[in-house]
Write a protein that holds these residues in place. Structure first.
Motif, PDB file in Angstrom:
ATOM      1  N   ASP A   1       1.097  40.523  93.971  1.00  0.00           N
ATOM      2  CA  ASP A   1       2.498  40.718  94.215  1.00  0.00           C
ATOM      3  C   ASP A   1       2.860  42.278  94.829  1.00  0.00           C
ATOM      4  O   ASP A   1       4.115  42.389  95.244  1.00  0.00           O
ATOM      5  CB  ASP A   1       3.431  40.393  92.876  1.00  0.00           C
ATOM      6  N   ASP A   2       1.817  43.053  95.052  1.00  0.00           N
ATOM      7  CA  ASP A   2       2.066  44.294  95.543  1.00  0.00           C
ATOM      8  C   ASP A   2       1.549  44.419  96.782  1.00  0.00           C
ATOM      9  O   ASP A   2       0.202  43.973  96.944  1.00  0.00           O
ATOM     10  CB  ASP A   2       1.683  45.305  94.418  1.00  0.00           C
TER      11      ASP A   2
ATOM     12  N   ASP B   1      -1.631  47.770  90.718  1.00  0.00           N
ATOM     13  CA  ASP B   1      -2.224  47.370  91.946  1.00  0.00           C
ATOM     14  C   ASP B   1      -1.660  48.798  93.134  1.00  0.00           C
ATOM     15  O   ASP B   1      -0.521  48.760  93.137  1.00  0.00           O
ATOM     16  CB  ASP B   1      -1.834  46.188  92.381  1.00  0.00           C
TER      17      ASP B   1
HETATM   18 MG    MG Z   1       1.081  43.854  90.548  1.00  0.00          MG
END
Ligand code: MG
Ligand code: AMP
Length: 346
Positions: A25-26, A305
């Protein structure tokens, strides 16, 4: 044009690696010197609307922000693309569309600049930035995030996996529970942190399935049980959050302690997004103390992350002869930690 300072640095052999992280998600870009000074670490988090991370939507987010994140990283580091010596990227494990977006950015940059590309294992990078930032040399690492739950330690040339999840990751377990409970997250307060806050008010320990098989853990049955209890409405949400946390943290603590006892290492490193949890920190700290080991937790910026960890591991890998030719730079969705040789650890 390079300014005078930078010109001097280049002449003096100052080298930089730019790392691209995009496993889930990053989307993040970090820049590291060859000495491990992190000059930039820009992270753009994708916050899913309702049903959790949809790989294609997350990948679209990464594609949309890539340009800006890169630009901000160069600004922060106060260097130009031409100053770079290498480009590294998270080659796996992770979500296919997300990984491919980051890989495309990295390949384009490396070939445009005519500099080497280095594919990095995401889990190795978490450990390496952990060692760099907490000044540990050879720890047992508990890496707990939205996508991974791994207890590892170095042995005979590789980071060996001593224990891991057999199904979902611990962070994911907390996230799904929070979503089912109708809680809301923000960029600065992810679901895990929301659960932690509510759990602090809980008092009653409700029995939930505790599943450790050998050294591996399973969280999905526990999650289903917790959601069922939630839907029955017999318990307070704070007691459910408290019990969920206590149970999952006991599981990872048990496995980490056994890895520590077995390896007799003298350091324990806690990293990944879930490492921000104070209750988990105190549990791991306690077992480290019992085994006379140093306990270190990663600061949040480098626990989640991030591109800096990919940049720094890119430096380690490349200075030990590792290059990833573009035609071999396909992403590796299930690339396991222990498959990677670590020539820089002796
Ligand atoms: Mg993440
Ligand atoms: P990452 O996958 O490393 O980016 O980390 C994201 C995960 O960390 C998500 O599952 C979050 O819910 C979780 N997380 C973040 N803060 C906390 C916290 N204070 N307690 C527990 N989990 C957390």
């Amino acid at each position: 044009m390079l300014n005078d300072n930078k010109m001097k640095e280049k002449e003096n052999g100052e080298h930089y690696c730019l790392g691209v992280e995009s496993t889930a998600d990053d989307f993040s870009v970090g820049i590291s010197t060859f000495d491990g000074e992190i000059l930039a670490n820009i992270i753009s988090a994708y916050v899913p609307s309702e049903r959790g991370i949809h790989p294609r939507e997350a990948a679209r987010h990464h594609g949309e922000v890539a340009n800006k994140v890169l630009e901000n990283a160069f600004k922060k580091a106060r260097i130009k693309p031409r100053d770079l010596s290498i480009i590294s990227f998270s080659q796996g494990p992770g979500l296919g569309p997300c990984l491919r977006t980051g890989a495309t950015v990295a390949r384009a940059l490396a070939s445009y600049l005519g500099i080497p590309l280095v594919g990095i294992n995401h889990c190795v990078a978490h450990i390496e930035i952990g060692k760099l930032k907490t000044d540990t040399k050879d720890p047992v690492t508990l890496y707990v995030s939205g996508g991974n739950t791994i207890v590892s330690a170095f042995d005979s040339g590789r980071y060996r996996v001593f224990g891991e999840t057999l199904d979902i990751a611990l962070g994911n377990c907390l996230d799904v529970f929070a979503r089912e409970a109708g809680l809301h997250q923000r960029v600065d307060e992810p679901f895990g942190a929301v659960v932690e806050k509510i759990a602090a008010k809980g008092k009653k320990l409700i029995h939930l399935p505790y599943t450790v098989k050998g050294m591996d853990m399973s969280f999905s049955g526990l999650l289903t049980a917790a959601i069922n209890l939630l839907k029955r409405g017999e318990y307070k949400l704070e007691d459910l959050c408290y019990s969920l946390q206590e149970t999952v943290f006991s599981m990872v603590t048990e496995v980490t302690e056994r890895a520590l006892a077995h390896t007799e290492k003298k350091e324990v490193l806690l990293t990944g997004g879930v490492a921000a949890n104070k209750r988990l920190q105190s549990r791991i700290k306690a077992i480290a103390k019992e085994h006379d080991a140093k306990f270190r937790v990663m600061p949040r910026e480098f626990a989640v992350d991030n591109g800096a960890m990919i940049a720094w591991t890119g430096v380690l890998a490349h200075t030990h002869g590792i290059v990833t030719p573009i035609e071999e730079s396909f992403v590796r969705l299930r690339w396991r930690l222990e498959e990677v040789e670590i020539p820089w650890m002796k």
